[in-house]
Motif scaffolding. Structure first.
Motif, PDB file in Angstrom:
ATOM      1  N   UNK A 197     -41.378 -56.947 -62.358  1.00  0.00           N
ATOM      2  CA  UNK A 197     -41.467 -56.450 -63.725  1.00  0.00           C
ATOM      3  C   UNK A 197     -40.059 -56.310 -64.288  1.00  0.00           C
ATOM      4  N   UNK A 198     -39.815 -57.017 -65.373  1.00  0.00           N
ATOM      5  CA  UNK A 198     -38.486 -57.009 -65.978  1.00  0.00           C
ATOM      6  C   UNK A 198     -38.574 -56.511 -67.424  1.00  0.00           C
ATOM      7  N   UNK A 199     -37.510 -55.879 -67.862  1.00  0.00           N
ATOM      8  CA  UNK A 199     -37.420 -55.364 -69.220  1.00  0.00           C
ATOM      9  C   UNK A 199     -37.458 -56.539 -70.203  1.00  0.00           C
ATOM     10  N   UNK A 200     -38.317 -56.468 -71.210  1.00  0.00           N
ATOM     11  CA  UNK A 200     -38.372 -57.552 -72.188  1.00  0.00           C
ATOM     12  C   UNK A 200     -37.100 -57.637 -73.044  1.00  0.00           C
ATOM     13  N   UNK A 201     -36.353 -56.552 -73.103  1.00  0.00           N
ATOM     14  CA  UNK A 201     -35.146 -56.510 -73.944  1.00  0.00           C
ATOM     15  C   UNK A 201     -33.917 -57.043 -73.209  1.00  0.00           C
ATOM     16  N   UNK A 202     -33.639 -56.510 -71.990  1.00  0.00           N
ATOM     17  CA  UNK A 202     -32.399 -56.875 -71.286  1.00  0.00           C
ATOM     18  C   UNK A 202     -32.637 -57.648 -69.994  1.00  0.00           C
ATOM     19  N   UNK A 203     -33.893 -57.814 -69.600  1.00  0.00           N
ATOM     20  CA  UNK A 203     -34.284 -58.567 -68.395  1.00  0.00           C
ATOM     21  C   UNK A 203     -33.921 -57.879 -67.077  1.00  0.00           C
ATOM     22  N   UNK A 204     -33.587 -56.586 -67.105  1.00  0.00           N
ATOM     23  CA  UNK A 204     -33.315 -55.830 -65.879  1.00  0.00           C
ATOM     24  C   UNK A 204     -34.620 -55.509 -65.168  1.00  0.00           C
ATOM     25  N   UNK A 205     -34.533 -55.293 -63.872  1.00  0.00           N
ATOM     26  CA  UNK A 205     -35.692 -54.891 -63.080  1.00  0.00           C
ATOM     27  C   UNK A 205     -36.146 -53.497 -63.513  1.00  0.00           C
ATOM     28  N   UNK A 230     -62.657 -50.144 -57.761  1.00  0.00           N
ATOM     29  CA  UNK A 230     -62.547 -49.775 -56.362  1.00  0.00           C
ATOM     30  C   UNK A 230     -63.088 -50.888 -55.482  1.00  0.00           C
ATOM     31  N   UNK A 231     -63.166 -50.635 -54.198  1.00  0.00           N
ATOM     32  CA  UNK A 231     -63.601 -51.662 -53.257  1.00  0.00           C
ATOM     33  C   UNK A 231     -65.017 -52.135 -53.579  1.00  0.00           C
ATOM     34  N   UNK A 232     -65.934 -51.199 -53.839  1.00  0.00           N
ATOM     35  CA  UNK A 232     -67.319 -51.602 -54.132  1.00  0.00           C
ATOM     36  C   UNK A 232     -67.432 -52.445 -55.397  1.00  0.00           C
ATOM     37  N   UNK A 233     -66.573 -52.190 -56.363  1.00  0.00           N
ATOM     38  CA  UNK A 233     -66.604 -52.970 -57.604  1.00  0.00           C
ATOM     39  C   UNK A 233     -65.873 -54.305 -57.467  1.00  0.00           C
ATOM     40  N   UNK A 234     -65.035 -54.445 -56.455  1.00  0.00           N
ATOM     41  CA  UNK A 234     -64.342 -55.703 -56.216  1.00  0.00           C
ATOM     42  C   UNK A 234     -63.037 -55.860 -56.966  1.00  0.00           C
ATOM     43  N   UNK A 235     -62.589 -54.804 -57.622  1.00  0.00           N
ATOM     44  CA  UNK A 235     -61.331 -54.873 -58.369  1.00  0.00           C
ATOM     45  C   UNK A 235     -60.725 -53.479 -58.478  1.00  0.00           C
ATOM     46  N   UNK A 236     -59.446 -53.440 -58.819  1.00  0.00           N
ATOM     47  CA  UNK A 236     -58.759 -52.189 -59.100  1.00  0.00           C
ATOM     48  C   UNK A 236     -57.843 -52.421 -60.295  1.00  0.00           C
ATOM     49  N   UNK A 237     -57.916 -51.542 -61.264  1.00  0.00           N
ATOM     50  CA  UNK A 237     -57.008 -51.576 -62.415  1.00  0.00           C
ATOM     51  C   UNK A 237     -56.154 -50.314 -62.368  1.00  0.00           C
ATOM     52  N   UNK A 238     -54.838 -50.489 -62.402  1.00  0.00           N
ATOM     53  CA  UNK A 238     -53.914 -49.357 -62.413  1.00  0.00           C
ATOM     54  C   UNK A 238     -53.099 -49.376 -63.694  1.00  0.00           C
ATOM     55  N   UNK A 239     -52.981 -48.206 -64.299  1.00  0.00           N
ATOM     56  CA  UNK A 239     -52.107 -48.027 -65.448  1.00  0.00           C
ATOM     57  C   UNK A 239     -50.932 -47.191 -64.968  1.00  0.00           C
ATOM     58  N   UNK A 240     -49.724 -47.698 -65.178  1.00  0.00           N
ATOM     59  CA  UNK A 240     -48.549 -46.988 -64.689  1.00  0.00           C
ATOM     60  C   UNK A 240     -47.409 -47.035 -65.696  1.00  0.00           C
ATOM     61  N   UNK A 241     -46.463 -46.133 -65.500  1.00  0.00           N
ATOM     62  CA  UNK A 241     -45.298 -46.018 -66.378  1.00  0.00           C
ATOM     63  C   UNK A 241     -44.082 -46.534 -65.613  1.00  0.00           C
ATOM     64  N   UNK A 242     -43.329 -47.405 -66.258  1.00  0.00           N
ATOM     65  CA  UNK A 242     -42.124 -48.002 -65.691  1.00  0.00           C
ATOM     66  C   UNK A 242     -40.967 -47.768 -66.647  1.00  0.00           C
ATOM     67  N   UNK A 243     -39.749 -47.734 -66.107  1.00  0.00           N
ATOM     68  CA  UNK A 243     -38.577 -47.464 -66.937  1.00  0.00           C
ATOM     69  C   UNK A 243     -37.504 -48.514 -66.681  1.00  0.00           C
TER      70      UNK A 243
END
Length: 64
Positions: free
Chosen positions: A4-12, A24-37
């Motif tokens: 994941x890289x910054x769209x502005x400066x391309x830093x990690x 989850x496992x029974x549904x066959x998928x996992x979606x995670x929402x997370x905050x990155x800086x």
């Protein structure tokens, strides 16, 4: 997971926190929402990722 890289400066981006998940496992998928800086721009981004489970198997089973 891709880098994941910054769209502005391309830093990690640095992971800060996972704020939500669904699926989850029974549904066959996992979606995670997370905050990155971006450490250079000091900008936070909310990123949502989806993973598909393709090879599920029981690895441990015992009487409780």
């Amino acid at each position: 997971m891709e880098d994941l890289k910054c769209p502005k400066c391309k830093s990690q981006l640095d992971w800060l926190d996972t704020t939500d998940s669904e699926g989850g496992i029974k549904e066959g998928y996992l979606i995670e929402t997370s905050v990155w800086e971006c450490p250079k721009c000091n900008q936070e981004y909310v990123i949502q990722e989806r993973a598909e489970f393709v090879n599920n198997r029981i690895i441990y089973f015992r009487k409780n």
